[in-house]
Design a protein around this motif. Structure first.
Motif, PDB file in Angstrom:
ATOM      1  N   GLY A 164      66.018  68.236 102.380  1.00  0.00           N
ATOM      2  CA  GLY A 164      65.534  67.159 103.224  1.00  0.00           C
ATOM      3  C   GLY A 164      66.344  65.896 102.996  1.00  0.00           C
ATOM      4  O   GLY A 164      67.347  65.895 102.284  1.00  0.00           O
ATOM      5  N   GLU A 165      65.896  64.818 103.615  1.00  0.00           N
ATOM      6  CA  GLU A 165      66.536  63.511 103.460  1.00  0.00           C
ATOM      7  C   GLU A 165      65.481  62.495 103.033  1.00  0.00           C
ATOM      8  O   GLU A 165      64.413  62.432 103.650  1.00  0.00           O
ATOM      9  CB  GLU A 165      67.162  63.075 104.790  1.00  0.00           C
ATOM     10  CG  GLU A 165      68.352  63.917 105.219  1.00  0.00           C
ATOM     11  CD  GLU A 165      69.553  63.757 104.308  1.00  0.00           C
ATOM     12  OE1 GLU A 165      69.654  62.674 103.661  1.00  0.00           O
ATOM     13  OE2 GLU A 165      70.373  64.669 104.230  1.00  0.00           O
ATOM     14  N   PRO A 166      65.766  61.690 101.999  1.00  0.00           N
ATOM     15  CA  PRO A 166      66.949  61.753 101.142  1.00  0.00           C
ATOM     16  C   PRO A 166      66.915  62.964 100.213  1.00  0.00           C
ATOM     17  O   PRO A 166      65.928  63.702 100.200  1.00  0.00           O
ATOM     18  CB  PRO A 166      66.865  60.445 100.348  1.00  0.00           C
ATOM     19  CG  PRO A 166      65.407  60.116 100.312  1.00  0.00           C
ATOM     20  CD  PRO A 166      64.839  60.618 101.605  1.00  0.00           C
ATOM     21  N   ASP A 167      67.964  63.146  99.443  1.00  0.00           N
ATOM     22  CA  ASP A 167      68.135  64.312  98.580  1.00  0.00           C
ATOM     23  C   ASP A 167      67.140  64.272  97.420  1.00  0.00           C
ATOM     24  O   ASP A 167      67.247  63.414  96.530  1.00  0.00           O
ATOM     25  CB  ASP A 167      69.567  64.347  98.065  1.00  0.00           C
ATOM     26  CG  ASP A 167      69.789  65.460  97.067  1.00  0.00           C
ATOM     27  OD1 ASP A 167      69.326  66.584  97.313  1.00  0.00           O
ATOM     28  OD2 ASP A 167      70.414  65.210  96.012  1.00  0.00           O
ATOM     29  N   LEU A 168      66.178  65.185  97.435  1.00  0.00           N
ATOM     30  CA  LEU A 168      65.133  65.212  96.418  1.00  0.00           C
ATOM     31  C   LEU A 168      65.697  65.502  95.035  1.00  0.00           C
ATOM     32  O   LEU A 168      65.344  64.839  94.053  1.00  0.00           O
ATOM     33  CB  LEU A 168      64.066  66.247  96.792  1.00  0.00           C
ATOM     34  CG  LEU A 168      62.924  66.442  95.800  1.00  0.00           C
ATOM     35  CD1 LEU A 168      62.183  65.140  95.530  1.00  0.00           C
ATOM     36  CD2 LEU A 168      61.968  67.523  96.301  1.00  0.00           C
ATOM     37  N   ASP A 169      66.572  66.486  94.923  1.00  0.00           N
ATOM     38  CA  ASP A 169      67.148  66.841  93.624  1.00  0.00           C
ATOM     39  C   ASP A 169      67.881  65.646  93.019  1.00  0.00           C
ATOM     40  O   ASP A 169      67.730  65.347  91.833  1.00  0.00           O
ATOM     41  CB  ASP A 169      68.092  68.041  93.791  1.00  0.00           C
ATOM     42  CG  ASP A 169      68.646  68.542  92.468  1.00  0.00           C
ATOM     43  OD1 ASP A 169      67.871  68.670  91.499  1.00  0.00           O
ATOM     44  OD2 ASP A 169      69.863  68.805  92.400  1.00  0.00           O
ATOM     45  N   GLY A 170      68.667  64.958  93.830  1.00  0.00           N
ATOM     46  CA  GLY A 170      69.402  63.797  93.335  1.00  0.00           C
ATOM     47  C   GLY A 170      68.468  62.692  92.866  1.00  0.00           C
ATOM     48  O   GLY A 170      68.712  62.055  91.823  1.00  0.00           O
ATOM     49  N   TRP A 171      67.390  62.464  93.625  1.00  0.00           N
ATOM     50  CA  TRP A 171      66.432  61.413  93.262  1.00  0.00           C
ATOM     51  C   TRP A 171      65.716  61.756  91.965  1.00  0.00           C
ATOM     52  O   TRP A 171      65.582  60.900  91.075  1.00  0.00           O
ATOM     53  CB  TRP A 171      65.424  61.239  94.400  1.00  0.00           C
ATOM     54  CG  TRP A 171      64.512  60.069  94.260  1.00  0.00           C
ATOM     55  CD1 TRP A 171      64.780  58.767  94.567  1.00  0.00           C
ATOM     56  CD2 TRP A 171      63.153  60.091  93.785  1.00  0.00           C
ATOM     57  NE1 TRP A 171      63.680  57.971  94.325  1.00  0.00           N
ATOM     58  CE2 TRP A 171      62.664  58.762  93.847  1.00  0.00           C
ATOM     59  CE3 TRP A 171      62.309  61.101  93.331  1.00  0.00           C
ATOM     60  CZ2 TRP A 171      61.371  58.421  93.455  1.00  0.00           C
ATOM     61  CZ3 TRP A 171      61.019  60.761  92.942  1.00  0.00           C
ATOM     62  CH2 TRP A 171      60.566  59.443  93.007  1.00  0.00           C
TER      63      TRP A 171
END
Length: 199
Positions: free
Chosen positions: A106-113
């Motif tokens: 999804g947006e924004p990137d959950l893994d990155g967050w």
């Protein structure tokens, strides 16, 4: 099998998946677990009170589709149990918009967050048990997160499949629980266990 006590990290993220008004539409058929929304609310409340991060995920079906979750249709909105709690917590909050099953696409990137915040444990609740919740849990496990899956804080619907087969919502729920827990993608637990551990 010996039961491992549930432990909730101080920065564990609650991922609330697709708790949207469109799932109240007759389009989906018969659901299970009428207590799902009450248990989802209990999890959000304890997360917000403790200052832990909460992620609200919304499924945005294409506007031209017939889905009750389509963009621009009232079914795309969060149910009141979620909407009235958004923005009320002491901790960080994220809104993820997706158009596929996994919240990690999804947006924004959950893994990155999550990784940017040092989060290694996630708790998944919402709709549907065997669809977006299960897909998100499997991906979370593959990405290295410790995934807790409170089975009574979600629901699903009866479903028809191939070869004339069908399964009830409760049968699908049990299959998801066995697959995730037995396959070590996630630990299937109860809302009560998670709330007690998070307090």
């Amino acid at each position: 099998m010996e039961k491992t006590p549930v432990e909730v990290a101080g920065n564990a993220a609650l991922v609330v998946v697709d708790v949207q008004k469109g799932f109240e539409d007759a389009f989906w058929g018969r659901r299970n677990n009428p207590d799902a929304e009450r248990n989802i609310a209990a999890l959000i409340d304890v997360w917000q009170q403790s200052g832990r991060p909460v992620v609200f995920v919304r499924h945005d079906s294409p506007a031209q589709s017939r889905s009750p979750l389509r963009v621009g249709y009232e079914g795309n909105d969060f149910k009141d149990v979620v909407e009235e709690r958004r923005g009320k917590g002491a901790g960080p909050e994220l809104l993820v918009r997706k158009s596929v099953n996994s919240a990690f696409y999804g947006e924004p990137d959950l893994d990155g967050w999550l990784k940017g915040a040092g989060v290694r444990q996630i708790v998944i609740a919402g709709i549907q048990t065997n669809m977006c919740n299960e897909t998100t849990a499997r991906m979370g496990g593959n990405l290295g997160y410790d995934v807790l899956f409170p089975l009574d804080a979600m629901h699903t619907f009866d479903l028809a499949g191939p070869f004339g087969w069908s399964a009830t919502a409760d049968e699908l729920t049990r299959a998801t629980a066995v697959s995730l827990h037995g396959g070590r993608f996630a630990r299937v637990v109860s809302t009560e266990e998670v709330v007690a551990a998070a307090r």
